[in-house]
Motif scaffolding. Sequence first.
Motif, PDB file in Angstrom:
ATOM      1  N   UNK B  15      30.555  27.321  30.601  1.00 36.91           N
ATOM      2  CA  UNK B  15      30.111  25.752  31.082  1.00 36.91           C
ATOM      3  C   UNK B  15      29.589  25.159  32.019  1.00 36.91           C
ATOM      4  N   UNK B  16      30.303  26.546  33.462  1.00 39.03           N
ATOM      5  CA  UNK B  16      29.784  26.249  34.340  1.00 39.03           C
ATOM      6  C   UNK B  16      28.623  26.840  35.206  1.00 39.03           C
ATOM      7  N   UNK B  18      26.065  26.400  32.732  1.00 42.54           N
ATOM      8  CA  UNK B  18      25.500  25.241  31.900  1.00 42.54           C
ATOM      9  C   UNK B  18      25.855  24.316  32.830  1.00 42.54           C
ATOM     10  N   UNK B  19      26.548  23.586  33.668  1.00 44.23           N
ATOM     11  CA  UNK B  19      26.902  22.758  34.392  1.00 44.23           C
ATOM     12  C   UNK B  19      25.961  22.609  35.545  1.00 44.23           C
ATOM     13  N   UNK B  20      26.255  23.676  36.609  1.00 43.65           N
ATOM     14  CA  UNK B  20      24.787  24.230  37.417  1.00 43.65           C
ATOM     15  C   UNK B  20      23.928  24.049  37.047  1.00 43.65           C
ATOM     16  N   UNK B  22      22.771  21.822  35.030  1.00 45.09           N
ATOM     17  CA  UNK B  22      22.176  20.648  34.672  1.00 45.09           C
ATOM     18  C   UNK B  22      21.147  19.707  36.245  1.00 45.09           C
TER      19      UNK B  22
END
Lengths: 156, 40, 490
Positions: B15-16, B18-20, B22
């Motif tokens: 999740x981290x 993928x978030x970064x 974005x």
Amino acid sequence: MPGIIRILTIIITVLPVFFSAAEAQLKELALEGPSAVVKEGYFTLNLTGTASDENYQQLEIEQSTDENFTQVESRFPFLGNFTQISLSGFNNGNYWFRARGQSSDGTEFTTAPIAVTVQHYPLWQALTLFSIGAVMFLIVASYILLAARKGGRRHG
Amino acid sequence: MIMSLSVFSGLIWLALVLTIATPVLLLALLVKDFISNQVW
Amino acid sequence: MAETLTTEYALSTELGLTLVVLFGAAWVLFGYWLGRKNKTHEDFALAGRNVGFAFAAATAMATWVTSNTTLVAPQLTYQFGIWGMVGYSFAALGLILFAPLAKRIKTLLPNGYTSGDFIRLRFGRMSWHVFIVISVVYAFGWLVSLGMAGGILLEALSGLDYHLGMTAILIICVGYTLFGGLRAVIATDFIQALIIIIGVSVIAWLLIDNVGLDTIHSQLGSDHPKLLDVLFPAAIMFLFNNIFFGLGEIFHSNVWWSRALAFKKNVAFKAFLVGGLLWLPIPIVTGFIALAAPQLGIFPPSPDMVGPTVAAGVLGQVGAVVVFIVVFSALASSLDSLLAATSDLVTRDIYHKHLRKDASDGHLMRFNRYTILGLGILTWLLCMPRIATLGALLNFAGAFVASTIFPILLGLYNRRLPGRYAAAAMAVGTAVGLCSYFVIGFYVAALSSCAVSGLICAVGVWRSNEQFDWQQLDEKPDSQSPQTDKEQLQ
């Protein structure tokens, strides 16, 4: 209007000063918890009977499996000056909690223990609701996908 | 049934990451729109 | 440790106020600069119907990153553990499933303005009345909870007076929406999205670095085992209800319809799809912050405070500044969208279509601006008393919005659903959802509302022999000749 509020504020802040001396011995600190069986594994405990101007030190909740706290299993410190605490993630079972701390004048206190019973929803009930939701979701999602393909052809 | 440490860490790291990724993607898209004059 | 957290605030009031003023001034100026280009009401309300892919995807994502993602995702994770954060992230399905709908909306209503337009043209007056009630309840519930969250949060972090903080955030958002219209809302969303993502990533990264995933995992396993339990009953029950809540929010709300209509034609579908996919991991990152709380000895007085408390508590002053900016951005990116979308609904659906059918374009644009101002003032008045229970309004909003899922879906794709059944589906669905919320529990409100409304719609489709003419949805703008529009559609 602001005048009234100021007077009220003064009364509220001053009143406890008059009574605190007489009440110091009488005031009973008590811990309050959920009255019903907890079905979600989380609940809030409240320290009642506290004076609003009091700054309690090292306020914490102790947890044990028996009423006499022969063994303290966990300690949960309160956040700052708050006298309320939210705990979560408990398995099924009976838990005993009591609050400990120090008044600003250094007197230590321990409240009477309270019992909290955690009994989660039966798994079959949860899974039934889950399945109903899943079926409904599949209906919605597949309708959108099918309709969008059809609609796309007609309007493309 | 407790989620194991490896699954737990995997989930959080995924999740981290993928978030970064974005903001990088969004900025790249904006540059692309900007070059082709498609922003608005 | 506990001492410093309480007697002093994480940020000084001066620093808090400075941040608010700096960000506020920047956004209002930016909005003013973007608003120069707005010539017509269409420009103002729908950014000229020509928003490109980058802004479209970013605004879809950023608007869905509400204060809820930064406050409620940690709260649900604190209460429901793993399923809380994974379940919350499934709300991305709302955006993803709206992608095909957005494309369809663009095709069917090339000249539409609002979701109310669609309901009026497709289902008639009776459904429109029910729909407007649902929309207004939802929009005000959300607006007021955002305004209150802003005030409460600024106060919790910096000691800034609740009324001052709440007033400041409302003035800022009303300010740049007023100047720039949807263009300003979308452009600020882009920047706010970047700030939010970078901010939460930094906090999560530092938490992993300082505390460690294995320590967090073992602490949870011994003291709070249910949070790691994959078969946690209450969390399993909450999951699909939350998904249907999200679907209802997105499918009915003009916040999303006005975006679908504002995007370039070939952009609408992929923007919502990409926006949803980008959103998916964010609640896991923000939710994870709450899982570190027990290991850090942080047990908040109420679960909704867990996210900011952990971030500010662990990372000190820097963390508090980051949290402050992130939450402020998240609040603003939703508040501005709601202000713009709700004022469009009022201007177009109530004023233009029911009160002043002959209003000129310039007149509508002025009226739209007054409405934004009016909504801001009304929200401000409702936020003033700081009634805690108003925040709880959003809890049963699920019953309202989930009843619109099937009427909207069938309305867009099925010719046979008659208006009276759509009206009944929304009204009865909402009523049943509310009853089950109070009688059974929060985890069935949206689910039962959607199920009942779906059944009524199914009966409607089955019993009707209507064949709705899709052309009726394409309402011609007064200035353009009908001929050119028809050609455009074919």
